[in-house]
Design a protein around this motif. Sequence first.
Motif, PDB file in Angstrom:
ATOM      1  N   LEU A 184      -0.451   1.582  -7.042  1.00 56.44           N
ATOM      2  CA  LEU A 184      -1.336   1.521  -5.227  1.00 56.44           C
ATOM      3  C   LEU A 184      -1.992   2.268  -4.805  1.00 56.44           C
ATOM      4  CD1 LEU A 184       2.740   0.551  -4.123  1.00 56.44           C
ATOM      5  CD2 LEU A 184       0.977  -1.332  -5.307  1.00 56.44           C
ATOM      6  N   PRO A 196       8.149  -0.221  -4.907  1.00 59.50           N
ATOM      7  CA  PRO A 196       6.842  -1.427  -4.774  1.00 59.50           C
ATOM      8  C   PRO A 196       7.489  -2.234  -5.492  1.00 59.50           C
ATOM      9  CG  PRO A 196       6.428   0.161  -5.826  1.00 59.50           C
ATOM     10  CD  PRO A 196       6.933   1.347  -5.290  1.00 59.50           C
ATOM     11  N   TYR A 223       0.919  -1.129  -0.035  1.00 54.20           N
ATOM     12  CA  TYR A 223       0.148  -0.516   0.036  1.00 54.20           C
ATOM     13  C   TYR A 223       0.565   1.209   0.201  1.00 54.20           C
ATOM     14  CZ  TYR A 223      -4.331  -2.610   1.078  1.00 54.20           C
ATOM     15  OH  TYR A 223      -5.369  -3.751   0.851  1.00 54.20           O
TER      16      TYR A 223
END
Length: 207
Positions: free
Chosen positions: A60, A54, A19
């Motif tokens: 995200l 990421p 996230y």
Amino acid sequence: MASVRLVGVLPHLDRPFEYAVTPATQAAGPGMRVRVRFSGKDTEGIVLGRHAAPTTDRALAPLHRLVSEDVVVPPAMMRVCEEVAERCAGTVGDVLRLALPPRHARAEKADRAAAEKEPEAGEPAEPRRPRRLTRTHSPPPPAPGTVTRDSPPCSRAPAARRDRCPAPASPWTRTTPGPRSPPMRSETSIPSRERSSSPPISGTSPG
């Protein structure tokens, strides 16, 4: 970005998710509780760690909210939950759901206030003042022969009648029981021939 382990999800979704960290959730760190949007629902999760980039090219989803800045699941506890899930053929999310207690904001504030009051390392702690004890004075014992409210009834009697009072029995002496009266004979123990003193009445033939 932050790697988050969701709490109480389906077995095929029992894995870390990534996230994006927002300015409002910038303080999120490993072991802290967060809220994220997962499948359209507000789901609780535990931050596993922070990473610079990421591992996917997709956009995200952001962290919805930082529940508390307290570390509720240290790395050692997370390893224990993973080992329990592997040993019992369960999921880490279910183990976390059972291991985490309900959150109490008032208790967390009290712990933070107590931690702030503790002296920092290197500073001498303030000596505690000794507690002042108050001494209670008991009344002096009565003089020999004085009759008080707690005296036995015989001692409160007039002097002429005190000779009739029996001497107090010592707690170490044992009184000898007196002779017992013979037990009464019940009706069932009396023979049938002794129950009636009159002779049986013989029947007479009518005539």
